[in-house]
Write a protein that holds these residues in place. Structure first.
Motif, mmCIF file in Angstrom:
data_model
loop_
_atom_site.group_PDB
_atom_site.id
_atom_site.type_symbol
_atom_site.label_atom_id
_atom_site.label_comp_id
_atom_site.label_asym_id
_atom_site.label_seq_id
_atom_site.Cartn_x
_atom_site.Cartn_y
_atom_site.Cartn_z
ATOM 1 N N PHE A 114 18.211 33.453 29.288
ATOM 2 C CA PHE A 114 18.815 32.119 29.214
ATOM 3 C C PHE A 114 18.498 31.250 30.430
ATOM 4 C CE2 PHE A 114 21.504 34.959 26.668
ATOM 5 C CZ PHE A 114 21.491 34.290 25.448
ATOM 6 N N VAL A 115 18.145 31.876 31.554
ATOM 7 C CA VAL A 115 17.873 31.081 32.758
ATOM 8 C C VAL A 115 16.381 31.000 33.059
ATOM 9 C CG1 VAL A 115 20.123 31.536 33.782
ATOM 10 C CG2 VAL A 115 18.233 33.115 34.228
ATOM 11 N N SER A 116 15.570 31.528 32.175
ATOM 12 C CA SER A 116 14.111 31.417 32.276
ATOM 13 C C SER A 116 13.554 31.989 33.581
ATOM 14 C CB SER A 116 13.682 29.942 32.142
ATOM 15 O OG SER A 116 14.099 29.421 30.897
ATOM 16 N N LEU A 117 14.040 33.179 33.959
ATOM 17 C CA LEU A 117 13.478 33.884 35.110
ATOM 18 C C LEU A 117 12.401 34.839 34.631
ATOM 19 C CD1 LEU A 117 16.671 34.720 37.211
ATOM 20 C CD2 LEU A 117 14.936 32.990 37.694
ATOM 21 N N VAL A 118 11.280 34.878 35.338
ATOM 22 C CA VAL A 118 10.161 35.707 34.887
ATOM 23 C C VAL A 118 10.054 37.013 35.671
ATOM 24 C CG1 VAL A 118 8.830 33.784 33.971
ATOM 25 C CG2 VAL A 118 8.594 34.397 36.380
ATOM 26 N N PHE A 119 10.619 37.045 36.893
ATOM 27 C CA PHE A 119 10.639 38.276 37.686
ATOM 28 C C PHE A 119 12.063 38.485 38.200
ATOM 29 C CE2 PHE A 119 6.125 37.116 38.057
ATOM 30 C CZ PHE A 119 5.553 38.312 37.625
#
Length: 272
Positions: A114-119
């Motif tokens: 939901f927060v669009s974190l990739v790592f």
């Protein structure tokens, strides 16, 4: 000699901490050597669900960026607080520690969608720091010789430091949130009136990672005891002892003038 000393120090690191930090270092090294690229590692729900690239569920926790200050800073905190947790409150509870990894990783994966974190490796480090700090509330901390504070404030100090460096604090907030959920369910809620433990390590994880405890009431058989049977406490083979006459009073025993030694293999019915 130096290699053996380094190897001994490495093997003395607790198993979970050793495995995770080694995986992080090797992943970063592979990226630096251009064996793989970060595009093959980052968290992408579409690629996981549609292209079945399930390894991204794990690799996004292993990459902390290229080698530099940020990478070294995260590695130091990851190694330090992961090891202190494993050797402290999780000492002798490797399965519970692994379960905390799985629980925290699952929550972060859900929230990360939901927060669009990739790592998510940095958020995972903050989670470990948060759990350690809440379980050691009386420890005094010193941050770069500038700030003195109690351990529970450490995650918030790190978040402020990230803010000063111009980094997004969403990662820190995610780690703090997941760490608080675990701490509440594991340490707080079970001690509340009407509370209970919701987080129970599955038996299969305990079977894989925990060594079985020895039963204090177990009385081993003679062959299980150190030294085994007392083979050397009997009489000398083949020699008729005078004590035999006492033990067999009433029986007629004829003694030879010279004791006859019988080979051992004849006594047991085996060949020489």
């Amino acid at each position: 000699m130096a290699y053996q000393t380094l190897q001994q120090e490495y093997l003395q690191i607790p198993v979970v901490t050793r495995a995770y930090t080694t995986a992080c270092v090797l992943t970063t090294a592979a990226v630096q050597l251009e064996i793989i690229t970060p595009f093959q590692l980052y968290f992408n729900p579409d690629l996981i669900l549609r292209n079945y690239q399930v390894w991204r569920l794990i690799t996004n926790f292993l990459f902390f960026g290229p080698v530099g200050f940020n990478f070294l800073f995260n590695m130091i905190f990851l190694y330090r607080y992961c090891r202190m947790l494993e050797e402290g409150s999780f000492r002798g509870r490797t399965a519970d520690f692994v379960f905390m990894f799985l629980f925290g990783g699952l929550l972060m994966t859900i929230f990360g969608t939901f927060v669009s974190l990739v790592f998510l490796g940095q958020a995972f480090t903050i989670m470990l720091v948060y759990v350690w700090s809440r379980r050691n509330p009386n420890v005094r901390m010193n941050f770069f010789g500038l700030l003195n504070f109690q351990a529970p404030f450490l995650p918030w100090v790190l978040m402020g430091f990230s803010l000063l460096l111009g980094n997004s604090i969403i990662v820190d907030l995610l780690g703090i949130a997941v760490g608080h959920v675990y701490f509440f369910l594991e340490d707080v809620f079970p001690n509340q009136p009407g509370g209970g433990r919701w987080l129970k390590t599955p038996s299969i994880i305990k079977m894989l990672f925990d060594t079985p405890e020895e039963d204090a009431n177990y009385n081993p058989l003679p062959e299980d005891r150190p030294g085994g049977f007392a083979w050397g406490e009997g009489q000398r083979l083949g020699v008729v002892d005078e004590e035999c006459q006492t033990a067999t009073s009433g029986l007629e025993i004829t003694r030879s003038p010279t004791p006859k030694l019988v080979p051992v293999h004849e006594l047991f019915g085996t060949g020489p």
